[in-house]
Design a protein around this motif. Structure first.
Motif, short mmCIF file in Angstrom:
data_model
loop_
_atom_site.label_atom_id
_atom_site.label_comp_id
_atom_site.label_asym_id
_atom_site.label_seq_id
_atom_site.Cartn_x
_atom_site.Cartn_y
_atom_site.Cartn_z
N SER A 238 0.79 -1.14 -0.05
CA SER A 238 0.13 0.11 -0.07
C SER A 238 0.99 1.23 0.01
O SER A 238 0.40 2.24 -0.42
N GLY A 239 1.96 1.32 0.58
CA GLY A 239 2.96 2.32 0.64
C GLY A 239 2.51 3.39 1.73
O GLY A 239 3.01 4.44 1.76
N CYS A 240 1.53 3.07 2.68
CA CYS A 240 1.23 3.63 3.73
C CYS A 240 2.23 3.71 4.86
O CYS A 240 3.00 2.85 4.99
N ARG B 158 -3.16 8.28 2.78
CA ARG B 158 -4.02 8.22 3.72
C ARG B 158 -5.36 9.25 3.52
O ARG B 158 -6.36 9.08 4.02
N ARG B 159 -4.83 10.41 3.12
CA ARG B 159 -5.81 11.61 2.92
C ARG B 159 -6.98 11.14 1.85
O ARG B 159 -8.24 11.54 2.05
N HIS B 160 -6.84 10.48 1.11
CA HIS B 160 -7.59 9.89 -0.12
C HIS B 160 -8.27 8.54 0.34
O HIS B 160 -8.97 7.98 -0.33
N GLY B 161 -8.11 8.02 1.73
CA GLY B 161 -8.90 6.88 2.15
C GLY B 161 -8.20 5.83 1.49
O GLY B 161 -9.16 4.62 1.72
N LYS B 162 -7.09 5.54 1.13
CA LYS B 162 -6.62 4.49 0.51
C LYS B 162 -5.70 3.65 1.50
O LYS B 162 -5.22 2.54 0.69
N THR C 243 -8.74 3.63 -4.79
CA THR C 243 -8.09 2.52 -5.77
C THR C 243 -8.59 1.18 -5.23
O THR C 243 -8.54 0.93 -4.30
N PRO C 244 -9.17 0.45 -6.28
CA PRO C 244 -9.52 -0.81 -6.02
C PRO C 244 -8.58 -1.94 -5.74
O PRO C 244 -7.28 -1.43 -5.76
N ASP C 245 -8.98 -2.83 -5.10
CA ASP C 245 -7.97 -3.88 -4.77
C ASP C 245 -6.91 -4.35 -5.95
O ASP C 245 -7.36 -4.07 -7.09
N LEU C 246 -5.80 -4.78 -5.77
CA LEU C 246 -4.94 -4.88 -6.79
C LEU C 246 -5.45 -6.09 -7.77
O LEU C 246 -5.51 -6.11 -9.00
N ASP C 247 -6.50 -7.09 -7.13
CA ASP C 247 -6.76 -8.06 -7.73
C ASP C 247 -7.82 -7.62 -8.95
O ASP C 247 -8.24 -8.31 -9.68
N GLU C 248 -8.42 -6.16 -8.59
CA GLU C 248 -9.42 -5.56 -9.70
C GLU C 248 -8.78 -4.69 -10.46
O GLU C 248 -9.39 -4.50 -11.53
#
Length: 590
Positions: free
Chosen positions: A313-315, A346-350, A546-551
């Protein structure tokens, strides 16, 4: 001359007035300069005691720093009250009792006006009529249990579109999850075949001709979100020539938007035909029964906070150099992974909510300290130190391991069977909440909508972020009120999401009917003129996610007619991915 004589008569006091005025003005300007240009001190007591230059240069704090500050020692059995008295500012005192709210925390009063409905229409021909000879479809699913579940569901519909006989799907046994289970070891295969016998012809293996199995299948892959015309133009010609086609990496390979009868077929597969085997069902119901003996109501939390997930995620969560080093080493596994901006994510809720943030959200919504919490999770980054704040907020903390450790021995070697046990308990919980938007969260959200609209809470991560960051600058009552406002439209109420929005597995709107007569007779106590605004806000939030990676990894957007411009997007680009991309999916599928 008169002017000169008057000037000579000035007294000494009169001569000093301009100097005093000038000095006063300079002092005032100096104070104003300090007031407007000095960095503002943090509000917490520790900050106020620090020298100015140390506050200015102090690194930004994340959730792990705040844990150490506001939950000193993280002792397993320490009460939250003692912790608050020691470290929390008095204004942010979390009450033990739940808040009184206008809505029912445990269920939706509107759910009685909606029900699941997935019967086929009269024009939907029987399988024996539409299935043609010498057409066999094989499916190889991918990912974890719930990602494979979406593939199985869509495989049945794909076979119906192609007028083909479906071979029982093959489960992914080589993915990140390393589970050797086959279909019959997780799902009741005989029930699966018989329950769908009127819709699609399904057999366990390819038939034999002259004592020999029909020759091996032709292997290919279809793009993401492939619609019926796409299957008819890309797969059917190959099937007519080769007779047996195997579609690989089969996950999210079917469009969200289909005609109503095909959508209802999806629901018949997912909600009625896919049943776990008896050993899994029995163990799952044992866990659920033990939760029921502890409390009349309980919350199930699907908590995804594994090191791999956080690394991808890079968070950033405030663990300092140690966290950056640990997660940085994991990120090196993916050579092409781009560098993210943690603050922006984080700001974008990801970023997934931390365990503490989930606990604070639930307490702010009105759930009391004595509520029993069942937690379905894998390895949590930071271990007990990360879980300690959540356990302090909800001391009645349970998992499948704490409820039945010895009885789980036969399931331990198989990740998908362990996930199936969590699935059963979460499905039957009074409230289901998640800190992420992964496959299990989506599948269960759709299932709970279909079966009586059971309360399902999804965090509005984008708006909650600033609240969590600034919570110690406000009273608990103010914080709780703002959390409830942010969560409006994210509480699992009927019609929170417009039909056709989001993944069909999460929002099976075609399979949910409304009892309009009963609704009209009822008083409109829950009608709210701002509902449309909330719905639009939620849709905007979903669109920005950002959808899950699998999507996302290999999504090919098809035009309405299902065709693809081969010169712009070659077949290889649409059907083949490298091992790194496949591994990304496997980590995030659940």
């Amino acid at each position: 001359m008169a002017f000169q004589r008057r000037r000579h008569r000035l007294t000494p006091a009169m001569r000093t007035k301009p100097a005093i005025f000038t000095a006063t003005l300079l002092v005032f300007l100096f104070i104003a300069f300090l007031f407007f240009f000095t960095p503002r001190l943090d509000v917490d007591s520790r900050s106020l005691a620090e020298p100015f230059h140390r506050i200015r240069d102090r690194p930004r704090r994340g959730f792990r720093d705040l844990q150490r500050e506001h939950y000193p020692g993280n002792k397993k059995n320490a009460s939250i009250d003692a912790q608050q008295e020691v470290s929390h500012p008095a204004v942010f005192h979390i009450p033990n009792e739940g808040e009184k709210t206008k809505y029912d925390l445990w269920s939706s009063k509107l759910s009685k006006y909606y029900y699941g409905c997935c019967n086929a229409s009269k024009k939907f021909a029987a399988a024996e009529v539409i299935t043609l000879p010498n057409r066999y479809l094989m499916i190889a699913t991918s990912g974890g249990l719930n990602q494979q579940r979406t593939g199985i569901t869509d495989a049945v519909v794909a076979a119906r579109i192609l007028n083909a006989t479906l071979i029982v799907p093959r489960l992914d046994q080589r993915s990140f999850w390393k589970d050797s289970s086959d279909f019959a070891e997780i799902f009741d295969v005989d029930w699966f075949i018989s329950a769908l016998s009127k819709d699609v012809k399904i057999i366990k293996q390819l038939p034999r001709r002259g004592g020999k199995v029909i020759r091996g299948p032709y292997t290919m892959r279809v793009p993401r979100k492939c619609n019926p015309r796409c299957y008819q133009t890309r797969v059917l010609p190959v099937m007519l020539k080769k007779h047996v086609v195997q579609l690989t990496k089969f996950d999210y390979r079917l469009s969200n938007r289909l005609e109503t009868d095909l959508q209802k077929l999806r629901c018949r597969v997912n909600y009625h035909a896919l049943k776990f085997t008896d050993p899994i069902q029995n163990m799952g119901h044992t866990l659920m029964s033990r939760m029921r003996t502890k409390s009349k109501h309980f919350i199930a939390l699907h908590l995804r906070f594994e090191p791999d997930m956080l690394a991808f995620s890079g968070c950033y969560y405030g663990g300092g150099d140690e966290e950056r080093r640990e997660l940085g080493l994991i990120r090196k596994r993916w050579k092409t992974l781009h560098k993210n901006n943690p603050d922006k994510e984080r700001r974008h809720g990801k970023c997934p909510l931390t365990p503490e943030e989930v606990g604070l959200m639930l307490r702010a919504l009105g759930f009391s300290k004595d509520v029993h919490l069942y937690v379905a999770s894998g390895e949590v980054y930071g271990g007990e130190n990360t879980l300690a704040p959540l356990k302090a907020l909800f001391p009645n903390f349970h998992s499948k391991e704490t409820l039945a450790k010895k009885e789980l021995a036969p399931f331990f070697p198989f990740s998908s069977r362990m996930a199936a046990l969590d699935f059963i308990v979460c499905d039957h919980s009074d409230v289901f909440v998640t800190n992420n938007n992964g496959n299990m969260a989506k599948i269960l959200a759709g299932r709970r909508r279909y079966f009586d609209h059971k309360r399902t809470i999804r965090p509005n991560a984008k708006k909650l972020y600033s609240l969590f960051l600034n919570r110690f600058n406000m009273t608990w009552d103010a914080f709780a009120a703002k959390v409830r406002k942010c969560q409006k439209g994210f509480m699992g109420e009927p019609n929170e999401v417009r039909p056709g929005r989001g993944e069909f597995h999460e929002n099976p709107s075609s399979c949910i009917c409304e009892n309009t007569e009963a609704k009209l007779r009822a008083s409109p106590i829950f009608d709210n003129p701002a509902d449309n605004e909330v719905e639009d806000e939620r849709e905007a939030d979903e669109d920005s996610e950002t959808p899950d990676l699998d999507e996302e990894g290999e999504e090919a957007i098809l035009p309405e007619d299902g065709t693809i411009n081969e010169t712009e997007a070659g077949v290889d680009d649409l059907t083949v991915r490298g091992p790194e991309e496949q591994e990304w999916e496997e980590i995030f599928s659940d």
